[in-house]
Design a protein around this motif. Structure first.
Motif, PDB file in Angstrom:
ATOM      1  N   ILE A 142       0.628  -1.036  -0.069  1.00 13.62           N
ATOM      2  CA  ILE A 142       0.254   0.237  -0.024  1.00 13.62           C
ATOM      3  C   ILE A 142       0.804   1.101  -0.132  1.00 13.62           C
ATOM      4  O   ILE A 142       2.410   1.376   0.125  1.00 13.62           O
ATOM      5  CB  ILE A 142      -0.944  -0.295   1.423  1.00 13.62           C
ATOM      6  N   PRO A 169      -2.578   5.382   5.966  1.00 15.50           N
ATOM      7  CA  PRO A 169      -3.035   5.506   4.818  1.00 15.50           C
ATOM      8  C   PRO A 169      -2.595   6.773   3.803  1.00 15.50           C
ATOM      9  O   PRO A 169      -3.074   7.843   4.250  1.00 15.50           O
ATOM     10  CB  PRO A 169      -3.802   4.840   4.165  1.00 15.50           C
ATOM     11  N   SER A 206      -6.133   2.764  -0.819  1.00 16.97           N
ATOM     12  CA  SER A 206      -5.200   1.854   0.219  1.00 16.97           C
ATOM     13  C   SER A 206      -5.643   1.938   1.369  1.00 16.97           C
ATOM     14  O   SER A 206      -6.178   1.091   1.874  1.00 16.97           O
ATOM     15  CB  SER A 206      -3.032   2.970   0.854  1.00 16.97           C
ATOM     16  N   PRO A 221      -2.658  -0.332  -4.553  1.00 21.66           N
ATOM     17  CA  PRO A 221      -2.593  -1.324  -3.424  1.00 21.66           C
ATOM     18  C   PRO A 221      -2.488  -2.654  -4.139  1.00 21.66           C
ATOM     19  O   PRO A 221      -3.342  -3.047  -5.393  1.00 21.66           O
ATOM     20  CB  PRO A 221      -3.682  -0.894  -2.713  1.00 21.66           C
ATOM     21  N   CYS A 223      -7.783  -2.011  -5.129  1.00 22.65           N
ATOM     22  CA  CYS A 223      -8.828  -2.192  -4.369  1.00 22.65           C
ATOM     23  C   CYS A 223     -10.328  -3.290  -4.893  1.00 22.65           C
ATOM     24  O   CYS A 223     -11.178  -2.765  -4.276  1.00 22.65           O
ATOM     25  CB  CYS A 223      -8.632  -0.470  -3.978  1.00 22.65           C
TER      26      CYS A 223
END
Length: 154
Positions: free
Chosen positions: A57, A64, A69, A109, A121
């Motif tokens: 990430i 994040p 992420s 990510p 994601c």
């Protein structure tokens, strides 16, 4: 998909677009060090197979640095996944490019379950929405917190 699950997914997407991310410290999540630069495909293979759940990430699970992420971290939290390795690609440009080359996936990510590349994601969110993530976690010996919640409601 149940109505409450759809509402949670929509909330995750909205929350994931926020700038701050609002990360909470989760026991068991290991933010891996940045000593992964210049790794070979074999070394990356060992990294992704080291833990049942591995994420690459931008930032850390606690903080994040991008909405996507953040959404991955929140989906894992929602399912009660507490024991996973997280690698911050912002700390290591070589790792960032290396994992993209390794998975043949152009974005971060990236999520790996049991050493297998799942996707980013969007894929994780889709798996969450369809219930496939609950099943995949079950294969890893991880009981989703959402499954417990559904059983309690019955």
């Amino acid at each position: 998909m149940s109505g409450s699950l759809g509402r949670v997914s929509a909330a995750l997407l909205r929350w994931g677009r926020g700038a701050s991310g609002g990360g909470l410290l989760v026991p068991g999540v290991r933010a891996a060090g940045s000593d992964t630069g210049g790794r070979s495909a074999e070394q990356l293979d060992a990294l992704v197979k080291k833990d049942k759940v591995v994420v690459f990430i931008k930032g850390t699970p606690e903080q994040p640095q991008c909405g996507f992420s953040n959404a991955v971290v929140q989906i894992l939290r929602l399912h009660g996944v507490r024991d996973y390795a997280a690698y911050n690609v912002l700390d290591d440009p070589e790792l960032r490019q290396g994992i993209k080359d390794y998975s043949n996936w152009p974005t971060i990510p990236q999520v790996f379950l049991n050493g297998e590349f799942v996707g980013g994601c969007d894929i994780l969110l889709q798996m969450h929405q369809t219930g496939d993530l609950v099943e995949e976690l079950k294969k890893l010996g991880i009981c989703s917190a959402l499954l417990d919640e559904k059983q309690e409601q019955k």
